[in-house]
Design an enzyme around this catalytic site. Structure first.
Site, PDB file in Angstrom:
ATOM      1  N   GLU A  77      -5.522  12.762   6.159  1.00 21.94           N
ATOM      2  CA  GLU A  77      -4.568  13.768   5.704  1.00 21.94           C
ATOM      3  C   GLU A  77      -5.225  15.148   5.740  1.00 21.94           C
ATOM      4  OE1 GLU A  77      -2.274  10.796   2.536  1.00 21.94           O
ATOM      5  OE2 GLU A  77      -3.181  12.668   1.822  1.00 21.94           O
ATOM      6  N   GLU A 109     -14.457  -0.720  12.727  1.00 19.05           N
ATOM      7  CA  GLU A 109     -14.100   0.611  13.223  1.00 19.05           C
ATOM      8  C   GLU A 109     -15.353   1.393  13.611  1.00 19.05           C
ATOM      9  OE1 GLU A 109     -12.056   4.758  11.579  1.00 19.05           O
ATOM     10  OE2 GLU A 109     -11.614   2.856  10.578  1.00 19.05           O
TER      11      GLU A 109
END
Length: 381
Positions: free
Chosen positions: A130, A244
């Protein structure tokens, strides 16, 4: 470099996938860079060739594949072909979004989504970052308010890979009344519902990588689209972080080798003062140092892949791999561009694009500073 972690089946897969990259990605890469994202047809072609959803069950078109070496090969071949930006869309789909679907999807969700994720009819993405919360996942401010049988999402996400193309977006949001670590859940936003805004983000590098800002203005998501247990989102995210970061490390080593190979060829061909620049001691020493560091990084990554396959890769070791390999890539790209001289700084030079494409790797997936924090804390500091 001899790499004993690979068997004959992996070598055959590499040859097959390298051919796919040449035909379906390299041939279109320039056009996709101009457009700012790959065409959805790339996902359909990858699905038809069997390169999507390999980790998903065979009943839905997958391969039930748990061997990370196949993903590693795909990541490496994107980098070695110089199409990391375009290829990253497949990596984001297969290795970032799908692990969440595979691990947490209910039977009903599997029936609805898995076949499309394997064919490329459905493109996956995960929306975490964000404007005010990057590496600090616990700082996520996007909210999900339960109203009857639906959750209402409000907030903004930024720098979301596959953000423009994706039609199954895993959105991380929290109960507005929860604290930093509790009340966070994963919500799957399907298609293009009312209230979902998408804006493409122009970037310094990785021009063909679909990257977007996403705005959720009262986006309604049915309860049936919660992925896993409500409130378990933070734990779910932490579970997938080692994979990841291993993805990024594996790609970074391959990108380092790509830049090194470009520079080795250039040093052999470019002449100055009547001799190849590779014959100068300084150039030889630069390449000797970088080549050695790449071999060390590759050995470490291959060891981490073996540990991951055995279920033994810790978050701390994955952070080490991500830290070392991405910082290595930054050094390699910078010094290789320097060897190329003025030509290296032009749009026409492949090394300039490697330099631009590689710079972000020390930032995304957790910055180098955050990786050092993870590793340092593991020492009890």
């Amino acid at each position: 470099m001899s790499r004993p972690i690979f068997a004959a089946e992996h070598d055959a897969f590499r040859e097959e996938f390298a051919g796919f990259v040449r035909r379906e990605i390299v041939a279109h890469n320039d056009a996709w860079m101009q457009a700012g994202r790959v065409d959805r047809s790339m996902f359909a072609a990858a699905g038809a060739a069997g390169f999507l959803g390999r980790s998903l069950p065979r009943a839905y078109g997958g391969r039930d594949e748990s061997d990370f070496r196949f993903s590693q090969i795909m990541l490496e071949e994107f980098e070695l072909a110089g199409v990391a930006g375009a290829g990253s869309g497949l990596g984001l789909h297969n290795d970032m979004a799908l692990p969440y679907f595979r691990r947490y999807a209910s039977e009903g969700q599997r029936e609805r989504w898995f076949a499309g994720l394997c064919t490329g009819a459905r493109i996956g993405a995960i929306a975490i970052t964000e404007p005010g919360a990057g590496s600090d996942v616990a700082g996520i401010a996007t909210t999900a308010t339960l109203e009857g049988d639906e959750y209402v999402l409000r907030g903004d996400k930024t720098l979301i890979g596959n953000g423009m193309n994706a039609d199954l977006i895993i959105v991380v949001a929290r109960d507005p009344n929860s604290d930093r670590h509790r009340g966070m859940s994963l919500f799957v936003v399907e298609g293009g519902p009312d209230g979902l805004g998408r804006t493409m983000i122009p970037k310094v590098g990785r021009k063909a990588q679909d990257t977007a800002d996403l705005a959720f203005d009262d986006v309604r998501v049915p309860r049936a689209n919660v992925l896993g247990d409500p409130g378990a989102g933070f734990k779910q995210l932490m579970h997938n972080l080692p994979q990841e970061r291993l993805n990024i490390a594996a790609a970074a080593v391959a990108a380092s080798r790509y830049a090194f190979d470009l520079t080795l060829d250039y040093a052999r061909e470019r002449t100055a003062f009547g001799a190849s620049i590779g014959s100068f001691q300084h150039t030889r020493f630069v390449l000797a140092e970088l080549g050695t560091e790449i071999e060390v990084g590759q050995a470490f990554v291959d060891d981490c892949v073996g540990r991951f396959n055995a279920g033994e890769l810790t978050a701390e070791r994955a952070a080490m791999a991500k830290l070392w390999c991405t910082e290595l890539l930054a050094r390699v790209n910078d010094r290789c561009l320097q060897v190329h001289g003025g030509f290296g700084y032009t749009e026409a030079s492949a090394i300039s694009w490697a330099w631009r494409d590689g710079r972000v790797t020390t930032i995304y997936g957790g910055t180098s500073e955050i990786m050092m924090e993870v590793v340092g804390r593991s020492y009890g500091l």
